[in-house]
Write a protein that holds these residues in place. Structure first.
Motif, PDB file in Angstrom:
ATOM      1  N   LEU A   1       0.749  -1.341  -0.188  1.00 13.14           N
ATOM      2  CA  LEU A   1      -0.089  -0.231   0.002  1.00 13.14           C
ATOM      3  C   LEU A   1       0.903   1.422  -0.225  1.00 13.14           C
TER       4      LEU A   1
ATOM      5  N   GLN B   1      -1.316   4.689   4.565  1.00 10.68           N
ATOM      6  CA  GLN B   1      -2.119   3.664   3.804  1.00 10.68           C
ATOM      7  C   GLN B   1      -1.897   2.184   4.975  1.00 10.68           C
TER       8      GLN B   1
ATOM      9  N   ARG C   1      -7.370  -0.752   2.867  1.00  6.08           N
ATOM     10  CA  ARG C   1      -7.526  -0.996   1.474  1.00  6.08           C
ATOM     11  C   ARG C   1      -9.540  -0.805   1.536  1.00  6.08           C
TER      12      ARG C   1
END
Length: 539
Positions: free
Chosen positions: A521, A525, A528
């Protein structure tokens, strides 16, 4: 090709238009002569009447993948001649005393991967254990294949790490590897699916995971394990444990042909091909019918009600075990272990040291076909497509529109117009797959693992708890039928979810900070919200 695949299309007896069976046989199939069995009954030339050509009839029954109940209907036909023809001994060598329906069931059993290599003595033992009929053996085998995806591709969203098995039995692993649970001989994290080289030449048919550990089942019934080898407090790093970084045979299970394994927080359960359940560890207080040390690795048979009843599937929660049993009278569910929250399904919160039948399904007139054990709650798919849930209701994981606990199985009314075929449970999360491929989810929205990614991408909305079943619209964009859902079943890790399609495409969403989604990612982050395809083909 999957062991269950056949080049002949499936025909369901109850879908055939009402007409004499003799008409069906005479008009649809050519004359066929069996190579291995020969009929010593009388035959006469001319119009090839049904009774004079049992070889043709047997070929029809064996090759059309009829269900066991359909074979039984032939013997129970209202037509006296038909009933007599299918019930009487067919006099085929070497099984002279078997009827055509029994011979057809035996032939179909021989096509199953776990039945074919069995000795005659082992096959006869299975027959007696299932109730004395090859039709019942066939039902037992088919039920196991349907609920466990044996011999088929599958994906496991473990606690921080992931396992993917192709239809050919090749295993890929990726994600967290602090205990060697990826099986690559090291403790390095993997952000992309990587095949386990040590398993080259070994076909894997089933996989299961827990925090820091992985277990794999081969088509020869052997069990391979790697990662942590201890239970309980070792899960959260308080207690040290030995690490195994490459797949190793579990010596204590070498004499048991295993077809499935399930790992709880304190124990492991395995299911033999004959339908016997064994457990090891967590026996110090008699929770699983035996008194042993917490880390004992000697398999102990599950005693009590299931000693003589074949089981087709097991499912392990944090501290309890569910068993889907196959009896002549139908399918049933037994539970054993910790009863807090009512997750054993008996109307109370007491522990059960021996497997106990969940009686509520009989009252609901529901035939269980698939069981799923979340950390604290459970679910069942019925033959008619109804979904039942029970146990802790926190975050709405039961799908009843509230957060109340249910101590007995309760039908999810919001899904009454949906025919479910698959269910998956995690830590306060539930997913349901309908027969048309639609996916519904409900429960804890942490880590965006429910798949409800809003169009405006407001980060907070992806984490909302869902108290009632909600269609995962992002899955519809895949434009392909979903056949399996797997989600993290651990209280110690942020959850991620996998969706496997009919063609073998794999999609993932939820937590991905350790590489468990199969991709690296972006900066800052950790998750998702929208399903995206992994760079791996499991078909």
């Amino acid at each position: 090709m999957d062991a269950t695949t056949s080049g002949t299309p499936t025909i369901q007896y109850h879908n055939i238009p009402d007409q004499p069976i003799t008409t069906i046989v005479a008009t649809q199939l050519p004359t066929f002569q069996r190579q291995h069995r020969h009929c010593f009954g009388d035959s006469s030339p001319g119009e090839f009447p049904l009774s004079a050509n049992p070889s043709v009839v047997l070929h029809v029954l064996s090759s059309c993948n009829l269900y066991p109940q359909d074979l039984a209907k032939l013997e129970a036909s209202d037509l006296l001649a038909t009933c007599s023809f299918f019930k009487q001994p067919a006099k085929f060598e070497p099984d002279f005393d078997l009827s055509l329906s029994e011979l057809a069931a035996l032939d179909m059993c021989q096509k199953r991967a776990i039945f074919k290599p069995m000795t005659t003595e082992q096959q006869q033992h299975m027959k007696q254990r299932c109730g004395g009929s090859w039709k019942l053996v066939l039902r037992f085998l088919l039920a196991g294949e349907a609920c466990c995806r044996r011999e088929k591709s599958q994906a496991i969203a473990g606690p921080g790490h992931s396992i993917a098995v192709t239809s050919k039995g090749v295993v890929y692993s990726f994600g967290s590897n602090s205990s060697g649970q990826l099986g690559h001989g090291n403790t390095v994290e993997e952000w992309k699916p990587r095949p386990i080289r040590a398993l080259q030449g070994i076909r894997i048919i089933q996989a299961t995971t827990a925090t820091g550990r992985t277990m794999l089942i081969s088509d020869s019934g052997q069990v391979y394990a790697f990662g942590k080898d201890s239970f309980g407090e070792a899960e959260i790093g308080i207690q040290g444990s030995k690490m195994v970084t490459t797949p190793q045979l579990v010596d204590s299970l070498k004499n048991i042909f295993v077809v499935q394994a399930a790992i709880g927080n304190f124990f492991t359960g395995v299911l033999s091909r004959e339908g016997r359940v064994y457990t090891f560890s967590w026996g110090s207080d008699g929770k699983l019918c035996h008194n042993t040390d917490p880390n004992d690795v000697e398999p102990r048979p599950l005693l009590g009600a299931l000693e003589h009843i074949p089981v087709v599937q097991i499912a392990a929660g944090f501290c309890y075990l569910l068993c889907l049993a196959c009896q002549p009278s139908g399918m049933s569910v037994y539970s054993v272990g910790c009863g807090l929250g009512g997750k054993l399904g008996h109307g109370s919160k007491t522990d059960e040291k021996y497997p106990r039948l969940i009686e509520q399904f009989q009252l609901l007139n529901l035939q269980p076909m698939v069981v799923a054990a979340g950390a604290w709650h459970a679910a069942v798919v019925g033959q008619d497509g109804r979904i039942c849930t029970w146990g802790w209701g926190r975050y709405g994981c039961l799908g009843h529109g509230n957060e109340e606990c249910e101590s007995i199985p309760k039908v999810v009314e919001e899904l009454r117009d949906v025919k479910a075929v698959h269910v998956a449970t995690g830590d306060y999360t539930t997913f349901v797959v309908a027969d048309n491929g639609d996916v519904y989810s409900f429960g804890c929205g942490e880590s965006a693992s429910l798949g409800h990614n809003p169009e405006n991408d407001e980060q907070g909305d992806m984490h909302v708890n869902v108290l009632s079943p909600k269609l995962v619209t992002s899955m519809k964009e895949i434009n392909e039928r979903v056949v399996q859902i797997s989600l993290t079943n651990s209280i110690y890790w942020n959850a991620h979810t996998f969706a496997l399609t009919e063609s073998g495409k794999l999609y993932g969403f939820g937590a991905g900070d350790k590489g468990q989604l199969g991709v690296e990612l972006g900066a800052n982050q950790a998750e998702r919200g929208k399903p995206e395809r992994l760079d791996i083909d499991l078909g």
